[in-house]
Design an enzyme around this catalytic site. Structure first.
Site, short mmCIF file in Angstrom:
data_model
loop_
_atom_site.label_atom_id
_atom_site.label_comp_id
_atom_site.label_asym_id
_atom_site.label_seq_id
_atom_site.Cartn_x
_atom_site.Cartn_y
_atom_site.Cartn_z
N SER A 1 32.41 -52.68 -74.03
CA SER A 1 32.96 -51.82 -73.14
C SER A 1 34.54 -51.49 -73.75
O SER A 1 34.80 -51.88 -74.39
CB SER A 1 33.20 -52.59 -71.92
OG SER A 1 32.00 -53.07 -71.51
N1 SAH Z 1 30.52 -57.68 -71.68
C1 SAH Z 1 29.89 -56.98 -72.69
C2 SAH Z 1 29.44 -55.61 -72.60
C3 SAH Z 1 28.07 -55.60 -72.31
S1 SAH Z 1 26.63 -54.23 -72.19
C4 SAH Z 1 30.97 -56.68 -73.95
O1 SAH Z 1 32.16 -57.09 -73.71
O2 SAH Z 1 30.71 -56.48 -75.19
C5 SAH Z 1 25.70 -55.03 -71.19
C6 SAH Z 1 25.07 -56.45 -71.47
O3 SAH Z 1 24.14 -56.82 -70.31
C7 SAH Z 1 23.94 -56.10 -72.47
O4 SAH Z 1 24.24 -56.92 -73.62
C8 SAH Z 1 22.65 -56.25 -72.01
O5 SAH Z 1 21.83 -56.85 -72.95
C9 SAH Z 1 23.02 -57.26 -70.93
N2 SAH Z 1 21.96 -57.42 -69.78
C10 SAH Z 1 21.41 -56.30 -69.21
N3 SAH Z 1 20.88 -56.73 -68.03
C11 SAH Z 1 20.87 -57.98 -68.23
C12 SAH Z 1 20.19 -59.31 -67.45
N4 SAH Z 1 19.42 -58.91 -66.20
N5 SAH Z 1 20.54 -60.42 -67.63
C13 SAH Z 1 21.32 -60.62 -68.43
N6 SAH Z 1 22.00 -59.73 -69.38
C14 SAH Z 1 21.64 -58.55 -69.24
#
Ligand code: SAH
Length: 217
Positions: free
Chosen positions: A61
């Site tokens: 993000s």
């Molecule tokens: N917080 C992260 C940004 C994450 S992007 C950072 O600081 O880099 C969103 C993330 O959510 C992705 O890695 C994706 O794989 C995960 N995600 C999506 N759906 C999900 C689910 N149902 N359970 C767990 N993780 C999930």
């Protein structure tokens, strides 16, 4: 002063101008080396205020959004916080600098392995990880005073509201399409759940079900 150091100071100043007033949050963004969390191909942009691609088609993000969501959680050094969507691990590392303990869930094992290596390098021993489906939350560790979801859901996951303690805050992007999402804060009060829209945002989707189940969809 190094080039990176100058960029970092510029970023922190722009966060402050943008309304990040919590000095604990600003301090955490200053102290977490974002260059450790970005893909090597984007190293020169590590301290720019923008989201960047990471493995598995996901994103780390934008620093402003990380700071804004962290501030919206109203954390103290006594808060136990749950994060859904570990991704690069950057948001979790920022949370770990402000809160007491961080529980973070990611559905991609590869992303989690890399994130865990970064937590170890930073000696962040207050982060606990789980591979799985974030829709279900982490019932064994509930209740949480703060829950953050870093992927967009079409509606608020019921399990997460249930795992929110009295007075607890849940911050989550809500929206079906990629360009129409609202960051919403839900607060559990004595009179029930209070909902507060905060900001227009753009996140990757929160995928329903576990990895195997969604691969066959
Ligand atoms: N917080 C992260 C940004 C994450 S992007 C950072 O600081 O880099 C969103 C993330 O959510 C992705 O890695 C994706 O794989 C995960 N995600 C999506 N759906 C999900 C689910 N149902 N359970 C767990 N993780 C999930």
């Amino acid at each position: 002063m190094s080039h990176d150091e100058a960029r970092k100071i510029r970023l922190i100043m722009s966060l402050r101008r943008g309304g990040i007033t919590d000095s604990k949050v600003l301090g955490a963004l200053e102290r977490v080396p974002r260059e450790l969390f970005v893909d090597p191909a984007f190293l020169d942009q590590a301290w720019e205020d923008r989201a960047l691609p990471i493995a598995q088609g996901q994103t780390i993000s934008q620093p402003f959004i990380v700071a804004f969501m962290t501030q919206a959680l109203e954390l103290t050094d006594r808060t136990k916080v749950l994060e859904i969507g570990t991704g690069s691990g950057y948001q979790a590392a920022v949370l770990a600098k402000v809160a007491r303990r961080v529980y973070t869930i990611e559905r991609h094992k590869e992303l989690m392995t890399t994130a865990e290596e970064r937590f170890a390098r930073m000696k962040l021993h207050n982060i606990h990880t789980r591979i799985g489906d974030g829709w279900r939350g982490w019932p064994e560790q509930a209740p949480f005073q703060a829950i953050i979801v870093t992927a967009a859901a079409p509606h608020v996951p019921e399990a997460l509201l249930e795992q929110l303690g009295e007075g607890g805050r849940l911050v989550i992007p809500i929206g079906r399409s990629s360009d129409l999402q609202k960051l919403v804060r839900y607060r559990r009060t004595k009179d029930g759940i209070v909902e507060e829209p905060l900001l227009d945002v753009r996140f990757v989707p929160l995928v329903p079900g576990d990895v195997k189940a969604s691969a066959t969809r």
